[in-house]
Design a protein around this motif. Structure first.
Motif, PDB file in Angstrom:
ATOM      1  N   ASN A 164       0.825  -1.208   0.000  1.00  0.00           N
ATOM      2  CA  ASN A 164       0.000   0.000   0.000  1.00  0.00           C
ATOM      3  C   ASN A 164       0.860   1.259   0.000  1.00  0.00           C
ATOM      4  OD1 ASN A 164      -2.318  -1.550   0.015  1.00  0.00           O
ATOM      5  ND2 ASN A 164      -2.620  -1.404   2.233  1.00  0.00           N
ATOM      6  N   GLU A 165       1.900   1.271   0.838  1.00  0.00           N
ATOM      7  CA  GLU A 165       2.775   2.442   0.877  1.00  0.00           C
ATOM      8  C   GLU A 165       3.548   2.598  -0.428  1.00  0.00           C
ATOM      9  OE1 GLU A 165       6.583   4.336   3.304  1.00  0.00           O
ATOM     10  OE2 GLU A 165       5.338   2.803   4.279  1.00  0.00           O
ATOM     11  N   ALA A 166       4.099   1.488  -0.946  1.00  0.00           N
ATOM     12  CA  ALA A 166       4.870   1.566  -2.194  1.00  0.00           C
ATOM     13  C   ALA A 166       3.983   2.005  -3.354  1.00  0.00           C
ATOM     14  CB  ALA A 166       5.502   0.211  -2.493  1.00  0.00           C
ATOM     15  N   ALA A 167       2.745   1.499  -3.395  1.00  0.00           N
ATOM     16  CA  ALA A 167       1.823   1.877  -4.477  1.00  0.00           C
ATOM     17  C   ALA A 167       1.466   3.357  -4.397  1.00  0.00           C
ATOM     18  CB  ALA A 167       0.570   1.012  -4.415  1.00  0.00           C
ATOM     19  N   LEU A 168       1.228   3.841  -3.183  1.00  0.00           N
ATOM     20  CA  LEU A 168       0.919   5.261  -2.998  1.00  0.00           C
ATOM     21  C   LEU A 168       2.080   6.131  -3.465  1.00  0.00           C
ATOM     22  CD1 LEU A 168      -0.937   7.489  -1.828  1.00  0.00           C
ATOM     23  CD2 LEU A 168       0.208   7.112   0.385  1.00  0.00           C
TER      24      LEU A 168
ATOM     25  N   GLU B   6      -6.711  -0.334  -7.064  1.00  0.00           N
ATOM     26  CA  GLU B   6      -6.478  -1.015  -5.792  1.00  0.00           C
ATOM     27  C   GLU B   6      -5.832  -0.096  -4.749  1.00  0.00           C
ATOM     28  OE1 GLU B   6      -7.633  -4.171  -5.340  1.00  0.00           O
ATOM     29  OE2 GLU B   6      -8.449  -3.788  -7.338  1.00  0.00           O
ATOM     30  N   LEU B   7      -5.767   1.189  -5.043  1.00  0.00           N
ATOM     31  CA  LEU B   7      -5.114   2.131  -4.137  1.00  0.00           C
ATOM     32  C   LEU B   7      -6.129   2.749  -3.187  1.00  0.00           C
ATOM     33  CD1 LEU B   7      -2.446   3.662  -3.480  1.00  0.00           C
ATOM     34  CD2 LEU B   7      -3.219   5.438  -5.070  1.00  0.00           C
ATOM     35  N   SER B   8      -5.933   2.527  -1.900  1.00  0.00           N
ATOM     36  CA  SER B   8      -6.809   3.161  -0.919  1.00  0.00           C
ATOM     37  C   SER B   8      -6.470   4.642  -0.840  1.00  0.00           C
ATOM     38  CB  SER B   8      -6.634   2.520   0.452  1.00  0.00           C
ATOM     39  OG  SER B   8      -7.415   3.226   1.409  1.00  0.00           O
ATOM     40  N   LEU B   9      -7.499   5.464  -0.875  1.00  0.00           N
ATOM     41  CA  LEU B   9      -7.308   6.908  -0.722  1.00  0.00           C
ATOM     42  C   LEU B   9      -7.919   7.396   0.587  1.00  0.00           C
ATOM     43  CD1 LEU B   9      -7.907   8.019  -4.417  1.00  0.00           C
ATOM     44  CD2 LEU B   9      -5.732   7.904  -3.177  1.00  0.00           C
ATOM     45  N   ARG B  10      -8.060   6.475   1.527  1.00  0.00           N
ATOM     46  CA  ARG B  10      -8.487   6.826   2.876  1.00  0.00           C
ATOM     47  C   ARG B  10      -7.253   7.006   3.755  1.00  0.00           C
ATOM     48  NH1 ARG B  10     -12.455   2.657   1.857  1.00  0.00           N
ATOM     49  NH2 ARG B  10     -14.558   3.525   1.778  1.00  0.00           N
ATOM     50  N   LYS B  11      -7.171   8.107   4.438  1.00  0.00           N
ATOM     51  CA  LYS B  11      -6.009   8.356   5.301  1.00  0.00           C
ATOM     52  C   LYS B  11      -5.900   7.313   6.407  1.00  0.00           C
ATOM     53  CE  LYS B  11      -5.759  13.327   4.434  1.00  0.00           C
ATOM     54  NZ  LYS B  11      -5.862  14.682   5.007  1.00  0.00           N
TER      55      LYS B  11
ATOM     56  N   ALA C  93      -6.033   4.312   6.220  1.00  0.00           N
ATOM     57  CA  ALA C  93      -5.321   3.118   5.760  1.00  0.00           C
ATOM     58  C   ALA C  93      -3.808   3.267   5.891  1.00  0.00           C
ATOM     59  CB  ALA C  93      -5.690   2.818   4.307  1.00  0.00           C
ATOM     60  N   TYR C  94      -3.337   4.454   6.282  1.00  0.00           N
ATOM     61  CA  TYR C  94      -1.900   4.730   6.304  1.00  0.00           C
ATOM     62  C   TYR C  94      -1.493   5.344   7.633  1.00  0.00           C
ATOM     63  CZ  TYR C  94      -2.630   4.316   1.260  1.00  0.00           C
ATOM     64  OH  TYR C  94      -2.985   3.870   0.002  1.00  0.00           O
ATOM     65  N   PRO C  95      -0.223   5.247   7.978  1.00  0.00           N
ATOM     66  CA  PRO C  95       0.261   5.937   9.175  1.00  0.00           C
ATOM     67  C   PRO C  95       0.207   7.453   8.958  1.00  0.00           C
ATOM     68  CG  PRO C  95       2.102   4.983   7.940  1.00  0.00           C
ATOM     69  CD  PRO C  95       0.844   4.462   7.307  1.00  0.00           C
ATOM     70  N   PRO C  96       0.198   8.239  10.035  1.00  0.00           N
ATOM     71  CA  PRO C  96       0.042   9.697   9.918  1.00  0.00           C
ATOM     72  C   PRO C  96       1.050  10.360   8.983  1.00  0.00           C
ATOM     73  CG  PRO C  96      -0.199   9.017  12.190  1.00  0.00           C
ATOM     74  CD  PRO C  96       0.230   7.801  11.443  1.00  0.00           C
TER      75      PRO C  96
END
Length: 238
Positions: free
Chosen positions: A175-179, A197-202, A204-207
């Protein structure tokens, strides 16, 4: 209803019923590379396909090889470590996102989700743009359940056996690499293929990645490509 370009094969991940624009064909293609991938799959897996057969076109040849993989998996097949590499490479270079499943699924059943996902992550991080796009398309199938009990790895790993390793760490890495790749790589195929397949919800990721989510959303909304603009509105609206 249009889907996101991956189709709705029975047994695949559930596809939400939404008015998604179909994923466009690749802007960049290497048919010579794909043909070599198919030939390597036939040789390495020992498929019942004559390589010297006259080929009307590459599309038909791909169907012949994929049908042979399906038949071999139904009968039972033992896959070597080298088979894993050629299957993953073929999946990454398969031009149709509905068909790369036929290369991914045997690898999943013989070697497990983690190994497949790590290999796709490697292509995303270090591959060519064509391979990065292909890895993103293949990632869609990398969480399929294991339903091929007679497909085994050469080392004797029991197919269908519950995996003891936690794959959540690999998914988080993906997820991080794709972003990051979506934001930094301007290649249209890469962005088109990563976005579904990329989540655009914050959440889903660390701050520390939240600002990058905003950047990715802004890039997608203002992108000259119609598919990317269309797709992002569905994703941020979900």
């Amino acid at each position: 209803m249009a889907t996101d370009g991956h189709g709705t094969d029975a047994g695949g991940p559930a596809v939400p019923v939404q008015e998604f624009m179909a994923l466009p064909g690749r802007a960049e293609r290497r048919e010579d590379v794909y043909e070599t991938c198919l030939e390597n799959v036939v040789r390495r897996l020992g498929l019942d396909v004559a390589l010297e057969t006259e080929r009307e076109d590459l599309w038909t040849w791909g169907h012949v090889v994929r049908a042979a993989i399906r038949d071999a998996c139904r009968r039972g097949i033992v896959l070597s470590g080298e088979s894993f590499d050629v299957l993953l490479r073929a999946a990454v270079h398969e031009p149709d996102p509905s068909f790369n499943r036929w290369f991914i699924e045997p690898a999943l059943n013989a070697f497990g989700h983690r190994r497949v996902q790590i290999a796709l992550l490697g292509y995303l991080r270090m591959g060519t743009d064509l391979e990065r796009a292909g890895a993103a398309r293949a990632w869609y199938w990398s969480a399929l359940p294991l339903r091929m009990p007679v497909v085994r790895a050469e080392n004797g790993r029991a197919t269908g056996q519950a995996e003891t390793d936690d794959g959540s760490a690999v998914v988080a890495e993906w997820n991080e690499a794709a972003l990051r790749e979506f934001v930094s790589n301007e290649h249209v195929d890469v962005r088109r293929c990563i976005l579904p397949e990329l989540s655009l919800r914050k959440s889903a990721y660390p701050p520390e990645l939240h600002a990058l989510v905003d950047t990715a959303t802004g890039i997608a909304r203002s992108h000259p490509d119609e598919y990317i603009r269309h797709r992002v509105e569905h994703q941020v609206g979900d």
